[in-house]
Design an enzyme around this catalytic site. Sequence first.
Site, PDB file in Angstrom:
ATOM      1  N   VAL A   1      74.907 -28.628  78.360  1.00 21.36           N
ATOM      2  CA  VAL A   1      76.279 -29.150  78.322  1.00 21.36           C
ATOM      3  C   VAL A   1      77.280 -28.017  78.495  1.00 21.36           C
ATOM      4  O   VAL A   1      78.221 -28.103  79.298  1.00 21.36           O
ATOM      5  CB  VAL A   1      76.548 -29.901  76.997  1.00 21.36           C
ATOM      6  CG1 VAL A   1      78.039 -30.207  76.837  1.00 21.36           C
ATOM      7  CG2 VAL A   1      75.732 -31.186  76.926  1.00 21.36           C
TER       8      VAL A   1
ATOM      9  N   ARG B   1      76.899 -24.824  79.660  1.00 18.65           N
ATOM     10  CA  ARG B   1      76.886 -24.071  80.924  1.00 18.65           C
ATOM     11  C   ARG B   1      77.276 -24.938  82.114  1.00 18.65           C
ATOM     12  O   ARG B   1      77.927 -24.448  83.049  1.00 18.65           O
ATOM     13  CB  ARG B   1      75.523 -23.417  81.112  1.00 18.65           C
ATOM     14  CG  ARG B   1      75.288 -22.320  80.075  1.00 18.65           C
ATOM     15  CD  ARG B   1      74.144 -21.410  80.397  1.00 18.65           C
ATOM     16  NE  ARG B   1      74.141 -20.256  79.490  1.00 18.65           N
ATOM     17  CZ  ARG B   1      73.237 -19.289  79.520  1.00 18.65           C
ATOM     18  NH1 ARG B   1      72.264 -19.319  80.414  1.00 18.65           N
ATOM     19  NH2 ARG B   1      73.310 -18.280  78.668  1.00 18.65           N
TER      20      ARG B   1
ATOM     21  N   ASP C   1      61.517 -39.867  67.341  1.00 22.97           N
ATOM     22  CA  ASP C   1      60.989 -41.214  67.121  1.00 22.97           C
ATOM     23  C   ASP C   1      60.848 -42.033  68.403  1.00 22.97           C
ATOM     24  O   ASP C   1      60.125 -43.033  68.420  1.00 22.97           O
ATOM     25  CB  ASP C   1      61.881 -41.974  66.137  1.00 22.97           C
ATOM     26  CG  ASP C   1      61.913 -41.333  64.760  1.00 22.97           C
ATOM     27  OD1 ASP C   1      60.908 -40.697  64.386  1.00 22.97           O
ATOM     28  OD2 ASP C   1      62.937 -41.457  64.065  1.00 22.97           O
TER      29      ASP C   1
ATOM     30  N   HIS D   1      32.464 -40.091  62.363  1.00 21.64           N
ATOM     31  CA  HIS D   1      33.780 -39.902  61.758  1.00 21.64           C
ATOM     32  C   HIS D   1      34.742 -40.913  62.375  1.00 21.64           C
ATOM     33  O   HIS D   1      34.368 -41.643  63.295  1.00 21.64           O
ATOM     34  CB  HIS D   1      34.292 -38.483  62.024  1.00 21.64           C
ATOM     35  CG  HIS D   1      34.590 -38.254  63.469  1.00 21.64           C
ATOM     36  ND1 HIS D   1      33.604 -37.954  64.384  1.00 21.64           N
ATOM     37  CD2 HIS D   1      35.753 -38.332  64.175  1.00 21.64           C
ATOM     38  CE1 HIS D   1      34.140 -37.836  65.581  1.00 21.64           C
ATOM     39  NE2 HIS D   1      35.443 -38.061  65.491  1.00 21.64           N
TER      40      HIS D   1
ATOM     41  N   ILE E   1      56.849 -31.212  59.766  1.00 22.17           N
ATOM     42  CA  ILE E   1      56.285 -30.271  60.738  1.00 22.17           C
ATOM     43  C   ILE E   1      56.434 -30.830  62.153  1.00 22.17           C
ATOM     44  O   ILE E   1      56.501 -30.076  63.127  1.00 22.17           O
ATOM     45  CB  ILE E   1      54.803 -29.978  60.417  1.00 22.17           C
ATOM     46  CG1 ILE E   1      54.305 -28.788  61.233  1.00 22.17           C
ATOM     47  CG2 ILE E   1      53.924 -31.205  60.668  1.00 22.17           C
ATOM     48  CD1 ILE E   1      52.909 -28.333  60.854  1.00 22.17           C
TER      49      ILE E   1
END
Length: 320
Positions: free
Chosen positions: A24, A26, A128, A216, A251
């Site tokens: 924005v 530059r 999100d 697993h 994180i």
Amino acid sequence: MIKKIGVLTSGGDAPGMNAAIRSVIRAALAKGIEVYGIHDGYLGLHRDRIEKLERRSVSDIINRGGTMLGSARFPAFKEESVRREAIANLNKHGIEALVVIGGDGSYMGAKKLTEMGYPCIGLPGTIDNDIAGTDFTIGFDTALNVVMEAIDRLRDTSTSHKRISVVEVMGRHCGDLAMAAAVAGGAEFVIVPEKGFKKEDLLANIDEGIASGKRHAIITICEHVTDVNALANLIELHTGLETRATILGHIQRGGSPTARDRILASRMGAYAVDLLIEGQGGRCIGLQRNELVHHDIIDCIENMKRPFNEELYNLTKILF
């Protein structure tokens, strides 16, 4: 032509916000427009935390996560009197339009300013990926890569110990991050708010996997769907296999943005400046089919609904 614009970041931070700020500033300076940075979002706008920025102000930030301008929650911005004081601060500096980078709460603030006659452009900045009018938001790709790496690591230890891992990711009420992470990380199961889940169905699917010889399982789940620790306990009691819940938490918001997020943010930032030069206010920017688009910000918030990605969800069912 417009001579002065402002830029702020609001709500939860997302990797790539700095790249958008840089773009924005530059892009505007290259076209003779002065740029002012507002620190700490709408709170800073109300408190007049506004400073003029130059090219060197954004040197060496494209690779940094977070936002150099800072961000803050400011519920009082819902009040018209507070917004009028904020607009007075913008007018005091001669700022004619505002670029807002953030999620749906940030868009709501920009919508309110637009309704009061102050031109704003919204850029979707949230991990999100829950903003209408765009296929991808700034920060989503970086967060996805963080989650994918975490799943890869959990898979290593889960395989070694014949363990089931329940991985909670962010997303609020949007399952895009959980679904994309499930596909990219090879998770066996995914739970998203748009579809919900029945515990008995999940347990039956896990039983089926164990019967087929799986050593697993990885389950990705969007936050706020259910208590992941309680779910892990339920699975362990049912299967007899050690089951652990991992909540990735904040994180997912940090770290250097990916190339994809840097490019997306840079494209959107420059496009915002172009729209303001054209006299377009009250818009929000999106990326659809890799093309930059813009929508009426009021219509976007009030009438547009982000479609659920059925294709991606169905793919998680096929590939488990």
